[in-house]
Scaffold this motif. Sequence first.
Motif, mmCIF file in Angstrom:
data_model
loop_
_atom_site.group_PDB
_atom_site.id
_atom_site.type_symbol
_atom_site.label_atom_id
_atom_site.label_comp_id
_atom_site.label_asym_id
_atom_site.label_seq_id
_atom_site.Cartn_x
_atom_site.Cartn_y
_atom_site.Cartn_z
ATOM 1 N N UNK A 186 11.644 -2.699 -0.193
ATOM 2 C CA UNK A 186 10.923 -1.901 -1.180
ATOM 3 C C UNK A 186 9.428 -1.927 -0.874
ATOM 4 N N UNK A 187 8.819 -0.767 -0.881
ATOM 5 C CA UNK A 187 7.389 -0.670 -0.583
ATOM 6 C C UNK A 187 6.569 -0.919 -1.843
ATOM 7 N N UNK A 188 5.580 -1.788 -1.799
ATOM 8 C CA UNK A 188 4.733 -1.990 -2.977
ATOM 9 C C UNK A 188 3.780 -0.815 -3.167
ATOM 10 N N UNK A 189 3.608 -0.376 -4.428
ATOM 11 C CA UNK A 189 2.685 0.707 -4.777
ATOM 12 C C UNK A 189 1.821 0.223 -5.929
ATOM 13 N N UNK A 190 0.515 0.331 -5.779
ATOM 14 C CA UNK A 190 -0.379 -0.019 -6.876
ATOM 15 C C UNK A 190 -0.644 1.214 -7.728
ATOM 16 N N UNK A 191 -1.133 0.968 -8.934
ATOM 17 C CA UNK A 191 -1.263 2.032 -9.929
ATOM 18 C C UNK A 191 -2.627 1.925 -10.603
ATOM 19 N N UNK A 192 -3.294 3.057 -10.758
ATOM 20 C CA UNK A 192 -4.591 3.113 -11.424
ATOM 21 C C UNK A 192 -4.586 4.271 -12.400
ATOM 22 N N UNK A 195 -9.274 8.621 -5.155
ATOM 23 C CA UNK A 195 -8.355 9.167 -4.155
ATOM 24 C C UNK A 195 -9.080 9.543 -2.873
ATOM 25 N N UNK A 196 -10.247 10.164 -2.995
ATOM 26 C CA UNK A 196 -10.932 10.659 -1.794
ATOM 27 C C UNK A 196 -11.423 9.539 -0.892
ATOM 28 N N UNK A 197 -11.665 8.360 -1.453
ATOM 29 C CA UNK A 197 -12.159 7.242 -0.644
ATOM 30 C C UNK A 197 -11.038 6.371 -0.089
ATOM 31 N N UNK A 198 -9.807 6.744 -0.387
ATOM 32 C CA UNK A 198 -8.660 5.950 0.072
ATOM 33 C C UNK A 198 -7.579 6.892 0.592
ATOM 34 N N UNK A 199 -7.404 7.011 1.894
ATOM 35 C CA UNK A 199 -6.418 7.951 2.435
ATOM 36 C C UNK A 199 -4.984 7.620 2.067
ATOM 37 N N UNK A 200 -4.736 6.456 1.503
ATOM 38 C CA UNK A 200 -3.369 6.090 1.112
ATOM 39 C C UNK A 200 -3.107 6.331 -0.371
ATOM 40 N N UNK A 201 -4.070 6.948 -1.089
ATOM 41 C CA UNK A 201 -3.911 7.211 -2.519
ATOM 42 C C UNK A 201 -3.522 8.665 -2.766
ATOM 43 N N UNK A 202 -2.776 8.884 -3.847
ATOM 44 C CA UNK A 202 -2.413 10.228 -4.294
ATOM 45 C C UNK A 202 -2.605 10.312 -5.805
ATOM 46 N N UNK A 203 -2.850 11.545 -6.289
ATOM 47 C CA UNK A 203 -2.873 11.789 -7.724
ATOM 48 C C UNK A 203 -1.455 11.783 -8.276
ATOM 49 N N UNK A 204 -1.315 11.372 -9.535
ATOM 50 C CA UNK A 204 -0.027 11.418 -10.231
ATOM 51 C C UNK A 204 -0.227 12.117 -11.566
ATOM 52 N N UNK A 219 4.676 8.369 1.128
ATOM 53 C CA UNK A 219 4.486 6.921 1.224
ATOM 54 C C UNK A 219 3.078 6.485 0.808
ATOM 55 N N UNK A 220 2.626 6.874 -0.366
ATOM 56 C CA UNK A 220 1.306 6.402 -0.796
ATOM 57 C C UNK A 220 1.343 4.914 -1.135
ATOM 58 N N UNK A 221 0.217 4.261 -0.975
ATOM 59 C CA UNK A 221 0.117 2.852 -1.367
ATOM 60 C C UNK A 221 -0.456 2.697 -2.771
ATOM 61 N N UNK A 222 -1.067 3.797 -3.270
ATOM 62 C CA UNK A 222 -1.607 3.741 -4.628
ATOM 63 C C UNK A 222 -1.472 5.107 -5.285
ATOM 64 N N UNK A 223 -1.087 5.110 -6.558
ATOM 65 C CA UNK A 223 -1.025 6.324 -7.357
ATOM 66 C C UNK A 223 -2.113 6.269 -8.420
ATOM 67 N N UNK A 224 -2.874 7.353 -8.522
ATOM 68 C CA UNK A 224 -3.943 7.447 -9.508
ATOM 69 C C UNK A 224 -3.481 8.407 -10.600
ATOM 70 N N UNK A 225 -3.173 7.844 -11.745
ATOM 71 C CA UNK A 225 -2.641 8.599 -12.880
ATOM 72 C C UNK A 225 -3.780 9.388 -13.527
#
Length: 342
Positions: free
Chosen positions: A1-7, A19-28, A44-50
């Motif tokens: 399972x891949x870990x995903x952080x949440x903001x 998101x723009x400063x982290x290429x592994x982040x996506x909007x949610x 495969x994002x590492x972080x989701x920005x709600x």
Amino acid sequence: MRPITYLRATDTASAVTAVSTDPTSDFLAGGTTEVDLLRQNVLNPRRLVDINALPLAEVEGTPAGGVRIGALARMSDVAADPVVRERFPLIAQALELGASAQLRNMASMGGNLLQRVRCSYFRDAQSPCNKRDPGTGCSAIEGFSRGHAVLGTSEHCIATHPSDVAVALVALDAQVRTTGPHGERTYAIDDFFLLPGDSPHREHPLEHGELITGIEVPAMPVARHSHYLKVRDRASYEFALVSVAAALSVADGVIADVRMALGGVATKPWRARRAEDFLIGARGRRDNFAMAARVEMADARPTPMNAFKVELAQRAIVRVLDLLSDGTGAGSEPGPGAGSPS
């Protein structure tokens, strides 16, 4: 399972920065597509920005007669809005036919425009797919392609764009407003969706971290007399085999204005400009509708599995134009296969 952080973002500027400063982040936002793709290991994002707390959910009419729709407005709220239903009925119809009630209550308007293709090869992380993994090939071209595109295709991709409401918005010359690391931008919606060409992985001109903030539909009197027709395998909930968004104005039997776009047949929501040009100034008769449909579909490049879409699209175009002309077009109803409004 891949870990995903949440903001959870509290304002637009911080969301864009995150998101723009982290290429592994996506909007949610609603997550109705993104969560599926995460589970299928396609994204495969590492972080989701709600972004659901951002003040981008308004729907309001403009004094000139248009409508502004916030990117976080839910599909169900937009479809039910009285201004939308009065001024742009094809938008409400496209939204109501675009998803189940549960999905419409969750899905955002901005997310709907950005939803990824429904090609099974794209969603199968093991199959070659230029859209998911550039340079690996397109499995659909020689594979199962019944639901794929016949317009706007390339040797690298033939996947159809899945959005219903985007088809209506393209017919209406809507504009997409964004904010990103380099400030605010406005895109004509037909330019917002890119043809696959030799870079099918790039579906929009957005840079990473650029956030859709709203959609603006200009005043358009002809849109009050409009319709969205969706032909699909089952009426309960299914993506379009062919759809037509059209608005028509006929004066003294002559077509004074027409707007039309197609869904389910192209790699992007397809503005039917050839058909529009043919119809302006023509008599509002079914033989002219049929000729316009043939003109629009002349450059179709079907596979053996989806060749039926060419005739189906022509029949759907005739049907919706005949409906909007109050059934005064000469000739008989399109035969079996044309589908029915649902």
